[in-house]
Design a protein around this motif. Structure first.
Motif, PDB file in Angstrom:
ATOM      1  N   PRO A  19       0.823  -1.224   0.000  1.00 30.08           N
ATOM      2  CA  PRO A  19       0.000   0.000   0.000  1.00 30.08           C
ATOM      3  C   PRO A  19       0.848   1.261   0.000  1.00 30.08           C
ATOM      4  CG  PRO A  19      -0.166  -1.160   2.109  1.00 30.08           C
ATOM      5  CD  PRO A  19       0.624  -2.035   1.199  1.00 30.08           C
ATOM      6  N   LEU A  20       0.338   2.300  -0.660  1.00 27.42           N
ATOM      7  CA  LEU A  20       1.006   3.595  -0.605  1.00 27.42           C
ATOM      8  C   LEU A  20       0.931   4.130   0.824  1.00 27.42           C
ATOM      9  CD1 LEU A  20       0.883   3.501  -3.745  1.00 27.42           C
ATOM     10  CD2 LEU A  20       0.396   5.936  -3.673  1.00 27.42           C
ATOM     11  N   PRO A  21       1.895   4.958   1.215  1.00 25.32           N
ATOM     12  CA  PRO A  21       1.840   5.545   2.566  1.00 25.32           C
ATOM     13  C   PRO A  21       0.480   6.206   2.798  1.00 25.32           C
ATOM     14  CG  PRO A  21       3.886   6.145   1.465  1.00 25.32           C
ATOM     15  CD  PRO A  21       3.045   5.463   0.440  1.00 25.32           C
ATOM     16  N   GLY A  22      -0.127   5.914   3.951  1.00 23.00           N
ATOM     17  CA  GLY A  22      -1.424   6.511   4.289  1.00 23.00           C
ATOM     18  C   GLY A  22      -2.616   5.656   3.925  1.00 23.00           C
ATOM     19  N   CYS A  23      -2.395   4.581   3.154  1.00 23.52           N
ATOM     20  CA  CYS A  23      -3.501   3.716   2.723  1.00 23.52           C
ATOM     21  C   CYS A  23      -3.559   2.471   3.621  1.00 23.52           C
ATOM     22  CB  CYS A  23      -3.312   3.305   1.271  1.00 23.52           C
ATOM     23  SG  CYS A  23      -4.588   2.176   0.646  1.00 23.52           S
ATOM     24  N   GLU A  24      -4.720   2.216   4.190  1.00 20.58           N
ATOM     25  CA  GLU A  24      -4.915   1.017   5.018  1.00 20.58           C
ATOM     26  C   GLU A  24      -5.627  -0.058   4.194  1.00 20.58           C
ATOM     27  OE1 GLU A  24      -6.447   1.754   9.185  1.00 20.58           O
ATOM     28  OE2 GLU A  24      -6.871   3.706   8.270  1.00 20.58           O
TER      29      GLU A  24
END
Length: 625
Positions: free
Chosen positions: A421-426
């Motif tokens: 996942p991209l940073p910030g994506c859960e």
């Protein structure tokens, strides 16, 4: 707090603000390259450049011109155009005016275009040419909110009516407004809040009417920072951008570009990709799997045309490439260093001189990485390119998640997965295997459809993607299928058709599209569309010289040839997954006939309706298990 978290959490409210920051930081740096056809129309186009300051001058004029036409914050301005420099300038102009862009694919017919313009309440349409203007003119009575059409390429377009003007005229009016009010654009950008609507993208959808996905300014600002935080790109990169900008995958690339400040070469003409790559010499390119499949098919066909010996070398090199890529990736996973056994490395060196080097040159010779998205890339095709030194980083996202939710992490990429996942994506996987996502990239909802929004977006922010997948212990995601595409045979066994389709494309380089069928049936079948140039090349060597595509696919020798590939496919499948029968289609599936979405996804219900007679034929009186 980590540097990455700080970068993302301290983001400005809009990409419009990011754009002004970029212009202030590097005004004289090259921002864009774009082709300008020669006066005669013959030969390759000349490529022109725009610096960030020059880009800003045009963007500010377009923004002020839209304000002059009466466009208010959050009001929609539609863009119906192929990918070209004016699309990007128009989109930035719309955002810098505080308005919102409605994207319309240029292939969309007049009825569907009118539906999107009406449903979005678009006030202005920026139309590429006379053909796009004609659609709006035809449906003008159904579009009471549409006050103006701005035409980019005016050749053959009737501009005599007051409500139609050229892009050049819009920019002229904007420049005049800025002379009187020089701070207009800065004031409009400063007034944008993160929750304001920035973009309405209508999902091309594999079923039913398209839904407008509401993406606020904050989504794009987050995406810009998150893409930069991956470290995949630097300001020294040259991106080749050809993807449809009406699609979220193309659109998100413009946000990353503004944040990072690299060069982007823009040309949406798909038929010019092979010609452009050696000229542009990109270091980075995003594409859909169909492009890589076509390149693979083309290379295989060229080798076959060179005679049996040359084709045998290609087949050997392709196998070495896959083995080498698998060994290298496995080594990196275990040790953090990519390496392969000595004997395999020696074979790879020979294959590189004979095959891979030429392939890299065809991509311009400087390509560090490609990002592939939209649909799954067959792992065997991914491994082939990886071993040849063309690193395809698969990513994953939807229109509803602003495109980029996962991407493979540079050197640590794993073919067959969509990365981390991209940073910030859960992310979490539901009990039934569905992928759920939460984070700053998730849409606000579907335009005017609260019930549809509630079906996929939970109150606590978790979005139901409709895709089935699995996470590795170290966070790599593998997509196994679309939830709605999974089907159960009459014997009660589940089948994931896209996985089988991907395997067949890798096994048979003559395939363009394939669709596996079998819901509530007692065995699976397939409809197969062949790649016309590849199969016609094969036909010349197999007693079918001068025959048309339709004649070639009807010939028993062709059916027998493809049947051999189907048998090879079945050897690697479970009994209930095997394809018992198939039919070759009389033409390829395409967007124009509504069988593929503009992002080249199969519209399965459309294909099933279109070729019902062939499907019925395969199951007529059948009792195979």
């Amino acid at each position: 707090m980590s540097d990455t978290q700080t970068l993302i959490e301290n983001r400005p409210p809009s990409v419009a603000a990011l754009f002004l920051e970029r212009v202030a930081a590097t005004p004289d740096a090259e921002a864009f390259r774009y082709p300008v056809p020669t006066a005669s129309g013959e030969g390759p186009a000349d490529w022109k450049s725009l610096s960030w300051a020059q880009t800003a001058e045009r963007v500010r004029a377009i923004a002020a011109g839209l304000v002059e036409l009466g466009v208010q914050p959050e009001q929609r301005v539609a863009l119906a155009s192929a990918t070209r420099i004016e699309w990007i300038l128009g989109d930035l102009g719309i955002m810098c005016a505080g308005a919102a862009t409605t994207t319309v694919y240029p292939q969309t017919n007049a009825d569907e275009s009118a539906y999107i313009l009406a449903d979005s309440g678009s006030r202005v349409l920026i139309a590429e040419d006379a053909a796009q203007l004609a659609k709006a003119r035809e449906k003008k009575d159904e579009l009471p909110e549409l006050t103006h059409v701005v035409v980019i390429d005016t050749e053959g377009a009737d501009l005599s009516e007051d409500w139609v003007l050229s892009l050049a005229e819009l920019e002229k009016r904007g420049a005049a407004r800025l002379e009187k009010d020089p701070d207009l654009v800065q004031e409009k950008v400063a007034a944008i809040t993160k929750d304001q609507l920035a973009t309405l993208i209508y999902t091309s959808g594999t079923t039913g009417r398209p839904k407008g996905v509401r993406l606020p300014h904050d989504n794009w600002s987050y995406m810009a920072k998150a893409i930069a935080a991956t470290g995949l790109l630097t300001d020294a990169d040259v991106q080749y951008l050809w993807l449809p900008l009406a699609h979220v995958f193309g659109k998100v690339l413009t946000s990353g570009h503004i944040e990072i400040g690299h060069i982007t070469a823009v040309d949406g003409r798909v038929d010019k990709i092979i010609e452009n790559l050696p000229v542009v010499q990109p270091t980075y390119m995003a594409a859909v799997p169909r492009i890589f499949e076509k390149v693979y098919n083309g290379v295989a066909a060229k080798a076959r045309e060179g005679g049996p010996a040359k084709y045998k070398i290609f087949q050997w090199a392709a196998e070495v490439s896959r083995e080498y890529a698998k060994a290298s990736q496995d080594s990196f996973r275990r040790t953090g260093t990519a390496s392969a056994p000595f004997a395999l490395t020696a074979k790879h060196k020979v294959a590189d001189a004979l095959v891979y080097k030429k392939l890299r040159e065809a991509f311009g010779g400087r390509l560090r990485a490609c990002v592939s998205g939209s649909v799954a890339l067959a792992p065997d095709i991914g491994y082939f390119f990886a071993g040849a030194g063309i690193h395809i980083l698969e990513g994953y996202g939807l229109t509803e998640t602003s495109a980029a939710s996962f991407v493979n992490p540079g050197e640590a990429y794993r073919t067959g997965t969509v990365g981390k996942p991209l940073p910030g994506c859960e992310v979490r996987i539901a009990d039934d295997g569905e992928i759920l996502l939460r984070g700053p990239g998730i849409m606000e909802g579907y335009h005017g459809l609260p019930e549809k929004t509630a079906e996929v977006l939970e109150a606590d922010g978790w979005f139901h993607t409709g895709d089935i997948g699995e996470l590795s212990p170290d966070g790599y995601l593998r997509i196994t299928d679309r939830k709605k595409d999974l089907f159960k045979t009459s014997g009660g066994k589940y089948v994931a058709p896209t996985e089988i389709e991907g395997q067949f494309k890798a096994l048979c380089p003559f395939t363009s599209n394939v669709m596996v069928i079998g819901a509530d049936r007692n065995f699976c079948t397939a409809l197969i569309a062949l790649d016309e140039p590849s199969i016609l090349g094969w036909a010349k060597e197999n007693g079918l010289v001068g025959k048309s595509y339709e004649e070639v696919i009807a010939a028993p020798v062709t059916v027998e040839f493809i049947e051999g590939h189907v048998k090879r496919l079945n050897e690697g499948l479970q009994r209930w997954q095997t394809v018992k029968k198939f039919r070759l289609l009389p033409r390829d599936l395409d967007v124009e006939h509504g069988e593929l979405t503009p992002s080249l996804k199969l519209k399965r219900p459309v294909v099933e309706r279109e070729y019902k007679h062939l499907i019925d034929e395969m199951y007529a009186g059948a009792r195979e298990a």
